[in-house]
Design a protein around this motif. Structure first.
Motif, short mmCIF file in Angstrom:
data_model
loop_
_atom_site.label_atom_id
_atom_site.label_comp_id
_atom_site.label_asym_id
_atom_site.label_seq_id
_atom_site.Cartn_x
_atom_site.Cartn_y
_atom_site.Cartn_z
N VAL A 59 0.80 -1.15 -0.04
CA VAL A 59 0.06 0.03 -0.05
C VAL A 59 0.91 1.26 -0.18
O VAL A 59 0.63 2.25 -0.78
N SER A 60 2.03 1.22 0.88
CA SER A 60 2.82 2.42 1.03
C SER A 60 3.49 2.72 -0.57
O SER A 60 3.69 3.77 -1.19
N ASN A 61 3.80 1.37 -1.22
CA ASN A 61 4.37 1.43 -2.63
C ASN A 61 3.45 2.12 -3.69
O ASN A 61 3.65 3.12 -4.46
N TRP A 62 1.98 1.70 -3.53
CA TRP A 62 1.07 2.30 -4.15
C TRP A 62 0.81 3.79 -4.11
O TRP A 62 0.86 4.60 -5.09
N ARG A 63 0.86 4.17 -2.84
CA ARG A 63 0.89 5.72 -2.60
C ARG A 63 2.20 6.45 -3.19
O ARG A 63 1.81 7.68 -3.58
N ARG A 64 3.28 5.80 -3.08
CA ARG A 64 4.25 6.61 -3.64
C ARG A 64 4.43 6.70 -5.26
O ARG A 64 4.70 7.89 -5.74
N ARG A 65 4.11 5.45 -5.56
CA ARG A 65 4.27 5.41 -7.37
C ARG A 65 3.03 6.01 -8.04
O ARG A 65 3.21 6.24 -9.32
#
Length: 679
Positions: free
Chosen positions: A25-31
């Motif tokens: 989820v943190s990845n989705w938010r950054r990318r």
């Protein structure tokens, strides 16, 4: 739910709902620039609109099909209080059962119910309803007591075995639960009656809580839709004061009544016809439930009740207990190991009763079966392990079989933890029916157990002595003039020194009760820690993998994020799935020492500064916990001290438990006059 109708969710909740890890989820938010904006919370723990997140995940095809139900529960939980949510779930069940839609519901609630019904029709009505109801019960576990499924099955089996009516009248078996809650006992009875070939079944239940009654009725109806549908009649009402089935007789009565309720109707029910064994004292509400169940049975019918152990021995109830024995109504008392049902620290009793039929008279010359499963399974009784339901069930079955005839006794054998007492021997001034008071352990078994306990105790004393010498030698007068600066778990995570993963509630249907089997992975919850620290359920490896469960491996630091159970330790056992409010911290060994981190995190002052009081659970924000910034070599030096202190703590606790058992066992042996002449 906020005043604007928005349901907020955190990153951890998004991960659980999407069926992925928090890192994803943190990845989705950054990318992804299109990921929904934060609507509240803090930089460390941001909150997002659930509706916006769901729309984004669907648009980007990131929702797993198996996670569809997970998106329902937060919206139901946000409807309002306990009753509003419970009644909405009951309405979902009614519509899935084809009973039509209820009126007078607010627009948002009606839309949510329609969505749940639509999902239920696609993925299974009974499964969807059970998922929502179990989530609701988990949230309100302190307010609503339920009967665990293995115990409910055992109670139903004993009632069918004891009753005369269902065996002689296989065309129809009526099962009653006057305090049915959400229907656990009635559901178990329906299954047991079907397996026993008891013919058609009628399930009738009452509960003073209309929400529980509504849920029970819907649950039983949905469970039976695809089978021979029994007659189901569940009504709201206080069965002692205003019995909704006052004119109905049953073949079987099962009951897990409310315990220790002083305001049960003593004054207004003083002349009630149900008290054929005597008016229950104000302090004996459980004996009122016992007589209520007997009054609602046909001749030859059986009742099984789950009762606190004090009911078997309190002086105020001795006259009623004596009458139950003299008239032949009470047939058996079974003491269960602690942990079988709430309250989990108590050895609850099963009372098995039967109304004599026309061929039976008074039983002063009869016998009472007493079975002490708490003593038979000392590990469970000592709270070192979860109840072994398969072994408990076999023990109780064999005890009943052996008591029914000499032939069965030879087939099933006898146990030092089972006896059949002549009723006349129990009719003394106390009429104490506690199984352990009448079953003396054999001297050989006791001697063997004492020898093993003394050996372990001596080893513990030796170990504590060695560990104590190491700890006592620590020089605690050091320290620098200027204390090192402190950092937080959140800052360490951002620096890549550790990863933090929050446990979650496994999806419905992936969890099994009892000790793990077939390479199952134990599931540890806050409730387990509050009891004795031993996991009471497990997941299969496939279930853990597909549900995205957080698994603590050896060397991980486990942190409890609830004030009442706050702690931190280095996990040294087998892989273990972590439930909600438990966190797994995995350190980078070239930057952090795990033992130093665990010892630093568990400091009480740390929990106070990181605690929150936004809910009744008083949670601890693990990301705010502080750690001193010191070089790795210094961490390891402190880590060794923390490791020694942890080992010393375990030995002290075990020695305390073991020493208490030794004092009790030795006291019993000395009081029984077993000291040899040469001592």
């Amino acid at each position: 739910m906020s005043s604007s109708g928005v349901v907020p969710v955190t990153l951890a909740e998004i991960a659980r709902l999407a069926g992925v890890g928090r890192a994803a989820v943190s990845n989705w938010r950054r990318r992804h620039a299109t990921f929904p904006e934060r609507i509240g919370g803090t930089d460390v723990s941001p909150q997002f609109s659930m509706a916006e997140v769901e729309a984004w995940l669907r648009e980007n095809e990131k929702i797993k099909k198996s996670a569809e139900r997970e998106w329902l529960w937060p919206r139901f939980e946000a409807l309002g209080g306990r009753d509003e949510t419970g009644l909405a779930i009951a309405e979902v069940g009614r519509q899935l059962a084809g009973q039509g839609a209820g009126g007078g519901l607010p627009g948002e609630t009606r839309q949510l119910i329609e969505r749940a019904v639509e999902l239920g029709r696609r993925e299974g009505g009974a499964e969807t309803f059970e998922f929502l109801m179990r989530r609701w019960l988990d949230v309100h576990v302190r307010q609503i007591a339920t009967t665990p499924e293995p115990l409910a099955a055992l109670m139903a089996e004993l009632a069918l075995r004891t009753a005369v009516g269902p065996k002689g009248n296989r065309d129809h078996t009526t099962v009653m639960d006057p305090a049915c809650g959400t229907g656990h006992l009635l559901a178990a009875a329906a299954e047991a009656a079907g397996a026993a070939g008891a013919g058609a079944v009628a399930l009738i239940g009452g509960d003073r809580d209309p929400v529980l009654a509504a849920l029970a009725g819907v649950r039983l109806g949905l469970a039976a839709r695809d089978e021979d549908r029994p007659l189901i009649d569940v009504r709201p009402g206080n069965s002692l004061r205003t019995d909704p089935f006052a004119d109905t007789l049953a073949d079987i009565a099962l009951c897990n009544p409310p315990f220790n309720e002083r305001d049960w109707g003593y004054e207004e029910l003083a002349t009630d016809a149900r008290w054929s064994h005597g008016l229950p004292p104000r302090t004996e509400p459980e004996l009122a439930w016992v007589q209520h169940c007997l009054a609602r049975l046909r001749p030859g019918g059986a009742a099984v009740l789950l009762l606190p152990p004090a009911v078997a021995a309190r002086r105020a109830g001795r006259r009623i207990r004596g009458s139950l024995l003299r008239t032949g109504h009470l047939r058996a008392v079974v003491a269960l190991p602690p942990g079988c049902a709430a309250p989990h620290s108590v050895s609850l009793h099963l009372w098995v009763l039967r109304t004599p039929d026309s061929r039976e008279g008074a039983q002063t010359g009869g016998k009472l079966l007493l079975a002490d499963a708490a003593s038979r399974f000392p590990r469970a009784a000592a709270r070192d392990a979860v109840p072994d339901w398969a072994a408990i069930r076999t023990f109780v079955r064999d005890a009943f079989a052996a008591s029914e005839s000499p032939k069965n006794a030879r087939t099933h054998g006898t146990s030092d933890d089972v006896t059949t007492m002549p009723v006349i021997d129990l009719l003394n001034d106390e009429v104490d029916l506690t199984p352990g008071r009448h079953i003396a352990p054999s001297s050989s078994d006791t001697g063997h157990r004492l020898a093993e306990s003394w050996t372990e105790f001596r080893e513990l004393v030796t170990g504590m002595g060695k560990s104590g010498q190491v700890l006592a030698a620590l020089d605690l007068t050091g320290g620098t003039a200027q204390a090192p600066t402190a950092t937080t778990v959140a800052e360490l995570a951002r620096a890549g020194a550790l990863t933090l993963r929050g446990g979650q509630q496994p999806p419905e249907g992936t969890v099994a009760e009892g000790p793990p089997v077939d390479e199952g992975i134990p599931l540890l919850t806050v409730s387990d820690l509050l009891m004795d620290g031993e996991p009471r359920s497990w997941l299969s490896p496939d279930g853990a993998a597909t549900s995205g469960a957080v698994v603590a491996e050896a060397g991980d630091v486990v942190v409890v994020g609830v004030s009442r159970a706050f702690s931190a330790w280095v996990h040294e056992g087998p892989p273990t799935v972590l439930g909600p409010q438990l966190h797994a911290v995995r350190v980078q060994p070239e930057q952090l020492d795990a033992w130093f981190l665990a010892g630093s995190l568990r400091a009480p002052a740390n929990a106070r500064q990181a605690g929150t009081h936004t809910s009744s659970s008083s949670r601890v924000d693990v990301r705010r916990l502080q750690v001193r910034q010191v070089p790795l070599g210094e961490q390891r030096r402190y880590g060794e001290a923390f490791r020694e202190l942890s080992a010393f703590e375990r030995m002290v606790r075990r020695a305390s438990d073991l020493g208490g058992g030794l004092v009790r066992d030795l006291g019993d042996e000395l009081a029984a006059g077993r000291l040899s002449d040469g001592a």
